[in-house]
Design a protein around this motif. Structure first.
Motif, PDB file in Angstrom:
ATOM      1  N   GLY A  14       0.701  -1.218   0.124  1.00 40.20           N
ATOM      2  CA  GLY A  14      -0.455   0.518   0.185  1.00 40.20           C
ATOM      3  C   GLY A  14       0.784   1.370   0.258  1.00 40.20           C
ATOM      4  O   GLY A  14       0.104   1.980  -0.123  1.00 40.20           O
ATOM      5  N   ASP A  15       1.883   1.017  -0.230  1.00 35.21           N
ATOM      6  CA  ASP A  15       3.067   2.646  -0.346  1.00 35.21           C
ATOM      7  C   ASP A  15       2.562   3.420  -1.964  1.00 35.21           C
ATOM      8  O   ASP A  15       3.226   3.895  -1.623  1.00 35.21           O
ATOM      9  N   GLY A  16       2.109   2.996  -2.563  1.00 34.81           N
ATOM     10  CA  GLY A  16       1.133   3.978  -3.754  1.00 34.81           C
ATOM     11  C   GLY A  16       2.446   3.533  -5.145  1.00 34.81           C
ATOM     12  O   GLY A  16       2.423   4.304  -5.979  1.00 34.81           O
ATOM     13  N   ARG A  17       3.729   2.953  -5.086  1.00 29.58           N
ATOM     14  CA  ARG A  17       4.480   1.789  -6.056  1.00 29.58           C
ATOM     15  C   ARG A  17       3.985   0.548  -5.679  1.00 29.58           C
ATOM     16  O   ARG A  17       4.187   0.206  -4.761  1.00 29.58           O
ATOM     17  N   VAL A  18       4.870  -0.235  -6.596  1.00 26.17           N
ATOM     18  CA  VAL A  18       5.557  -1.537  -7.044  1.00 26.17           C
ATOM     19  C   VAL A  18       6.535  -2.194  -7.265  1.00 26.17           C
ATOM     20  O   VAL A  18       7.265  -0.750  -7.888  1.00 26.17           O
ATOM     21  N   SER A  19       6.444  -2.486  -6.315  1.00 23.43           N
ATOM     22  CA  SER A  19       8.531  -3.580  -6.203  1.00 23.43           C
ATOM     23  C   SER A  19       8.052  -4.682  -7.811  1.00 23.43           C
ATOM     24  O   SER A  19       7.896  -5.082  -7.743  1.00 23.43           O
ATOM     25  N   VAL A  20       9.632  -5.113  -7.918  1.00 23.45           N
ATOM     26  CA  VAL A  20       9.573  -6.235  -8.762  1.00 23.45           C
ATOM     27  C   VAL A  20       8.897  -7.681  -8.001  1.00 23.45           C
ATOM     28  O   VAL A  20       8.471  -8.137  -8.571  1.00 23.45           O
ATOM     29  N   ASP A  21       9.334  -7.368  -6.699  1.00 27.62           N
ATOM     30  CA  ASP A  21       8.687  -7.984  -6.067  1.00 27.62           C
ATOM     31  C   ASP A  21       7.439  -8.515  -6.117  1.00 27.62           C
ATOM     32  O   ASP A  21       6.691  -9.642  -6.200  1.00 27.62           O
ATOM     33  N   GLU A  22       7.055  -7.137  -6.078  1.00 26.14           N
ATOM     34  CA  GLU A  22       4.738  -7.024  -5.766  1.00 26.14           C
ATOM     35  C   GLU A  22       4.600  -7.582  -7.489  1.00 26.14           C
ATOM     36  O   GLU A  22       3.564  -8.054  -7.267  1.00 26.14           O
ATOM     37  N   TYR A  23       5.217  -7.151  -8.267  1.00 23.72           N
ATOM     38  CA  TYR A  23       5.307  -7.304  -9.099  1.00 23.72           C
ATOM     39  C   TYR A  23       4.877  -8.595 -10.628  1.00 23.72           C
ATOM     40  O   TYR A  23       4.261  -9.582 -11.095  1.00 23.72           O
ATOM     41  N   VAL A  24       6.243  -9.093  -9.560  1.00 25.89           N
ATOM     42  CA  VAL A  24       6.179 -11.075 -10.187  1.00 25.89           C
ATOM     43  C   VAL A  24       5.538 -11.786  -9.284  1.00 25.89           C
ATOM     44  O   VAL A  24       4.950 -12.259  -9.975  1.00 25.89           O
ATOM     45  N   ASP A  25       4.915 -11.125  -8.098  1.00 28.62           N
ATOM     46  CA  ASP A  25       4.022 -12.281  -8.006  1.00 28.62           C
ATOM     47  C   ASP A  25       2.865 -11.945  -7.955  1.00 28.62           C
ATOM     48  O   ASP A  25       1.886 -12.856  -8.555  1.00 28.62           O
ATOM     49  N   TRP A  26       2.179 -10.794  -8.251  1.00 29.27           N
ATOM     50  CA  TRP A  26       0.777 -10.294  -9.217  1.00 29.27           C
ATOM     51  C   TRP A  26       1.199 -11.481 -10.929  1.00 29.27           C
ATOM     52  O   TRP A  26       0.246 -12.061 -10.764  1.00 29.27           O
ATOM     53  N   MET A  27       2.336 -10.330 -10.738  1.00 27.23           N
ATOM     54  CA  MET A  27       2.403 -11.258 -12.799  1.00 27.23           C
ATOM     55  C   MET A  27       1.974 -13.146 -12.657  1.00 27.23           C
ATOM     56  O   MET A  27       1.658 -13.623 -13.662  1.00 27.23           O
ATOM     57  N   SER A  28       2.479 -13.932 -11.074  1.00 28.10           N
ATOM     58  CA  SER A  28       2.722 -15.468 -11.687  1.00 28.10           C
ATOM     59  C   SER A  28       1.673 -15.877 -11.498  1.00 28.10           C
ATOM     60  O   SER A  28       1.412 -17.241 -11.685  1.00 28.10           O
TER      61      SER A  28
END
Length: 89
Positions: A14-28
């Protein structure tokens, strides 16, 4: 769907930006849906069109991380709504 809504769903902390880990987890999610037998490898028959070389979950996640880096236009290690909306380079 608005880009800000998409960002909010990806932004696990919820920090208003997407980290590489958040991106990879979501897109997996796509890998998990296609891996019909749950063995951690997308066999040729599990891939769209029944084509392509087998790919492991780790290799798939590495591809996603590379896509993230290409989409991170300012190179700060985070994706904001503008970068999420832009096509990957």
């Amino acid at each position: 769907e608005r880009t800000s809504d998409y960002l909010a769903r990806m932004d696990a902390d919820g920090d208003g930006r997407v980290s590489v880990d958040e991106y990879v987890d979501w897109m997996s999610y796509a890998f998990e849906r296609m891996d019909a037998d749950g063995d951690g490898v997308l066999a040729t028959h599990e891939q769209p069109g029944g084509k392509g070389s087998p790919i492991t979950r780790d290799a798939y996640r590495q591809r996603l991380a590379e896509r993230f880096r290409r989409q991170d236009g300012n190179g700060d290690g985070w994706l904001d709504a503008r970068e999420l909306a832009a096509p990957p380079r």
